[in-house]
Motif scaffolding. Structure first.
Motif, PDB file in Angstrom:
ATOM      1  N   SER A 142     -10.308 -28.613  48.011  1.00  0.00           N
ATOM      2  CA  SER A 142     -11.173 -28.664  46.839  1.00  0.00           C
ATOM      3  C   SER A 142     -11.555 -30.109  46.497  1.00  0.00           C
ATOM      4  O   SER A 142     -12.711 -30.401  46.177  1.00  0.00           O
TER       5      SER A 142
ATOM      6  N   GLN B 101     -14.142 -31.357  48.958  1.00  0.00           N
ATOM      7  CA  GLN B 101     -15.467 -30.802  48.664  1.00  0.00           C
ATOM      8  C   GLN B 101     -16.109 -31.531  47.486  1.00  0.00           C
ATOM      9  O   GLN B 101     -17.297 -31.841  47.513  1.00  0.00           O
ATOM     10  N   THR B 102     -15.328 -31.804  46.469  1.00  0.00           N
ATOM     11  CA  THR B 102     -15.846 -32.541  45.314  1.00  0.00           C
ATOM     12  C   THR B 102     -16.278 -33.945  45.722  1.00  0.00           C
ATOM     13  O   THR B 102     -17.334 -34.432  45.311  1.00  0.00           O
ATOM     14  N   GLN B 103     -15.467 -34.594  46.561  1.00  0.00           N
ATOM     15  CA  GLN B 103     -15.803 -35.934  47.035  1.00  0.00           C
ATOM     16  C   GLN B 103     -17.100 -35.917  47.833  1.00  0.00           C
ATOM     17  O   GLN B 103     -17.960 -36.781  47.655  1.00  0.00           O
TER      18      GLN B 103
ATOM     19  N   LYS C 237     -19.577 -33.745  47.586  1.00  0.00           N
ATOM     20  CA  LYS C 237     -20.678 -33.498  46.658  1.00  0.00           C
ATOM     21  C   LYS C 237     -21.053 -34.769  45.910  1.00  0.00           C
ATOM     22  O   LYS C 237     -22.232 -35.049  45.707  1.00  0.00           O
ATOM     23  N   CYS C 238     -20.054 -35.536  45.497  1.00  0.00           N
ATOM     24  CA  CYS C 238     -20.317 -36.798  44.794  1.00  0.00           C
ATOM     25  C   CYS C 238     -21.039 -37.787  45.699  1.00  0.00           C
ATOM     26  O   CYS C 238     -22.007 -38.436  45.289  1.00  0.00           O
TER      27      CYS C 238
END
Length: 131
Positions: free
Chosen positions: A90, A93-95, A97-98
């Motif tokens: 997770s 994935q956040t990294q 997207k950023c």
């Protein structure tokens, strides 16, 4: 009026309680420095808070290890490997997207940027005409 309560051996607090208090304070301080780092827009200030965060985390880790070795701190139950892997996935994935968001914004900015058609304004201070 401030009064101190002494433990049975005459000290202010039991050693374990005092160390737990310091450990909690280091944890709080690291959290505050992390917030300050993320809020700093000046690179020098950001670097300073990053260094302070790292130093505080190092101290907190050293104190935790000493307390754990002396049976002054018990750790919680172990996390399941699949739960840790899920959190790591997770975070990745956040990294991503950023990074994608930042890359898109940088690309959009360069598409609309152009050279100014007027010369850059010179500051008036230091000009004897405006004294």
């Amino acid at each position: 009026m401030y009064s101190q309560s002494l433990s049975s051996n005459g000290s202010f607090m039991q050693e374990q309680d005092l160390l737990k208090s310091i450990l909690a304070d280091l944890r709080r301080t690291a959290r505050e420095y992390t917030t300050a780092t993320t809020e700093a827009s000046c690179p020098v200030t950001r670097r300073m808070f990053t260094d302070l965060t790292n130093d505080t985390l190092r101290l907190q880790g050293e104190l935790f290890n000493v307390m754990q070795q002396n049976n002054m701190y018990s750790v919680g139950s172990k996390a399941l490997r699949q739960d840790v892997d899920k959190q790591i996935q997770s975070a990745h994935q956040t990294q991503q997207k950023c990074q994608q968001f930042i890359q898109e914004k940088n690309t959009q900015t360069s598409a609309y940027s152009q050279a100014p058609n007027v010369p850059q304004h010179q500051p008036n201070y230091g000009n004897p005409y405006y004294m």
